[in-house]
Design a protein around this motif. Structure first.
Motif, PDB file in Angstrom:
ATOM      1  N   UNK A  36       0.831  -1.211   0.000  1.00 27.51           N
ATOM      2  CA  UNK A  36       0.000   0.000   0.000  1.00 27.51           C
ATOM      3  C   UNK A  36       0.858   1.250   0.000  1.00 27.51           C
ATOM      4  N   UNK A  37       1.956   1.213   0.724  1.00 27.19           N
ATOM      5  CA  UNK A  37       2.846   2.373   0.791  1.00 27.19           C
ATOM      6  C   UNK A  37       3.536   2.610  -0.547  1.00 27.19           C
ATOM      7  N   UNK A  38       4.004   1.552  -1.201  1.00 26.59           N
ATOM      8  CA  UNK A  38       4.640   1.696  -2.507  1.00 26.59           C
ATOM      9  C   UNK A  38       3.689   2.329  -3.511  1.00 26.59           C
ATOM     10  N   UNK A  39       2.430   1.889  -3.506  1.00 28.57           N
ATOM     11  CA  UNK A  39       1.441   2.462  -4.418  1.00 28.57           C
ATOM     12  C   UNK A  39       1.180   3.932  -4.071  1.00 28.57           C
ATOM     13  N   UNK A  40       1.173   4.244  -2.789  1.00 25.46           N
ATOM     14  CA  UNK A  40       0.950   5.625  -2.345  1.00 25.46           C
ATOM     15  C   UNK A  40       2.086   6.538  -2.793  1.00 25.46           C
ATOM     16  N   UNK A  41       3.313   6.060  -2.688  1.00 27.58           N
ATOM     17  CA  UNK A  41       4.474   6.864  -3.075  1.00 27.58           C
ATOM     18  C   UNK A  41       4.480   7.151  -4.572  1.00 27.58           C
ATOM     19  N   UNK A  42       4.187   6.144  -5.388  1.00 25.64           N
ATOM     20  CA  UNK A  42       4.098   6.318  -6.838  1.00 25.64           C
ATOM     21  C   UNK A  42       5.332   7.037  -7.386  1.00 25.64           C
ATOM     22  N   UNK A  43       6.505   6.506  -7.083  1.00 24.84           N
ATOM     23  CA  UNK A  43       7.764   7.091  -7.530  1.00 24.84           C
ATOM     24  C   UNK A  43       7.879   7.022  -9.048  1.00 24.84           C
ATOM     25  N   UNK A 143       5.992  21.326  -3.286  1.00 21.84           N
ATOM     26  CA  UNK A 143       5.156  20.488  -4.131  1.00 21.84           C
ATOM     27  C   UNK A 143       5.436  19.008  -3.997  1.00 21.84           C
ATOM     28  N   UNK A 144       6.492  18.663  -3.251  1.00 19.06           N
ATOM     29  CA  UNK A 144       6.827  17.260  -3.042  1.00 19.06           C
ATOM     30  C   UNK A 144       5.963  16.625  -1.962  1.00 19.06           C
ATOM     31  N   UNK A 145       6.254  15.366  -1.665  1.00 19.61           N
ATOM     32  CA  UNK A 145       5.385  14.598  -0.772  1.00 19.61           C
ATOM     33  C   UNK A 145       6.159  13.970   0.374  1.00 19.61           C
ATOM     34  N   UNK A 146       5.496  13.906   1.519  1.00 17.27           N
ATOM     35  CA  UNK A 146       6.017  13.232   2.705  1.00 17.27           C
ATOM     36  C   UNK A 146       5.120  12.032   2.989  1.00 17.27           C
ATOM     37  N   UNK A 147       5.736  10.871   3.193  1.00 16.84           N
ATOM     38  CA  UNK A 147       4.991   9.646   3.475  1.00 16.84           C
ATOM     39  C   UNK A 147       5.447   9.076   4.811  1.00 16.84           C
ATOM     40  N   UNK A 148       4.506   8.516   5.547  1.00 18.09           N
ATOM     41  CA  UNK A 148       4.830   7.955   6.855  1.00 18.09           C
ATOM     42  C   UNK A 148       3.977   6.714   7.086  1.00 18.09           C
ATOM     43  N   UNK A 149       4.625   5.653   7.561  1.00 13.92           N
ATOM     44  CA  UNK A 149       3.905   4.456   7.998  1.00 13.92           C
ATOM     45  C   UNK A 149       4.408   4.110   9.391  1.00 13.92           C
ATOM     46  N   UNK A 150       3.518   4.127  10.381  1.00 10.61           N
ATOM     47  CA  UNK A 150       3.980   3.904  11.748  1.00 10.61           C
ATOM     48  C   UNK A 150       2.798   3.556  12.657  1.00 10.61           C
ATOM     49  N   UNK A 151       3.165   3.107  13.862  1.00 11.00           N
ATOM     50  CA  UNK A 151       2.179   2.909  14.916  1.00 11.00           C
ATOM     51  C   UNK A 151       1.838   4.282  15.483  1.00 11.00           C
ATOM     52  N   UNK A 152       0.605   4.708  15.311  1.00  7.53           N
ATOM     53  CA  UNK A 152       0.179   6.007  15.832  1.00  7.53           C
ATOM     54  C   UNK A 152      -1.026   5.783  16.732  1.00  7.53           C
TER      55      UNK A 152
END
Length: 218
Positions: A36-43, A143-152
């Protein structure tokens, strides 16, 4: 100096580093949230991305293999995990740039198109969370993007009980702030927008939230 500063090893204890990748696969539904994170990043081709707290390099390597013409940099304060990451990258035939440093050092890399961090900020102090996330914003071009995956924030009582395993490994003091919404509040302060997770993946160690924040144009 950098090596001597305090950090929590990837699995909570340095002795557990050799089994970190296996534990992640078994206990966190890694394939589900990483996909899911890889798809979200869409590098995209020729873009640059910085993986803050890259650990053993799994995500950085996946990004490079998915988009070979992108520039991928992995940043981590633990020289032992960077050695593991470099060895994994060589075996995979992925050219990733590995840098020794903390999240606060992200701007020293230079501006990148995107920055990502996974399962890092629940392990650091409240001040470290704020400073590290601020540095991630500084490292991203307008205009760039910040991505985070963590226990919140955990969605319910069951998830909070499961998260106790992580709290035992990584320390109550650092992890409790995540339960109380420190990451969401900091993202909101930095972006000026509500910070709601795009996805929440339930695991045997609690729920992992995925965030995507766009940095405003200059």
């Amino acid at each position: 100096m950098m090596q001597a500063a305090r950090f929590t090893p990837a699995a909570g204890y340095s002795a557990l580093t050799p089994v970190y990748d296996i534990a992640l696969r078994v206990l966190t539904r890694e394939a589900r949230w990483r996909s899911a994170l890889l798809d979200q990043i869409d590098l995209r081709d020729h873009e640059s991305i910085l993986d803050v707290g890259c650990g053993t390099g799994t995500l950085a390597i996946m990004l490079k293999l998915r988009v070979p013409d992108a520039r991928v940099i992995g940043l981590d304060p633990d020289p032992a995990v960077l050695q593991v990451a470099a060895a994994k990258a060589r075996r995979a035939g992925a050219h990733v740039e590995w840098r020794l440093g903390f999240a606060q050092d992200a701007p020293s890399i230079g501006q990148v198109d995107q920055v990502v961090s996974t399962l890092v900020f629940h392990q650091v102090s409240l001040g470290g969370k704020r400073a590290g996330l601020r540095a991630m914003f500084e490292a991203v071009r307008p205009g760039g993007a910040i991505h985070l995956a963590d226990y919140c924030r955990q969605p319910d009582w069951v998830a909070r009980q499961l998260f106790r395993v992580i709290q035992m490994l990584d320390g109550q003091a650092d992890t409790q702030a995540n339960l109380e919404g420190a990451v969401e509040r900091t993202l909101e302060d930095l972006s000026g927008k509500p910070a709601n997770p795009r996805a929440i993946v339930r695991t045997l160690t609690g729920a992992i939230s995925l965030f995507h924040v766009q940095k405003g144009d200059a």
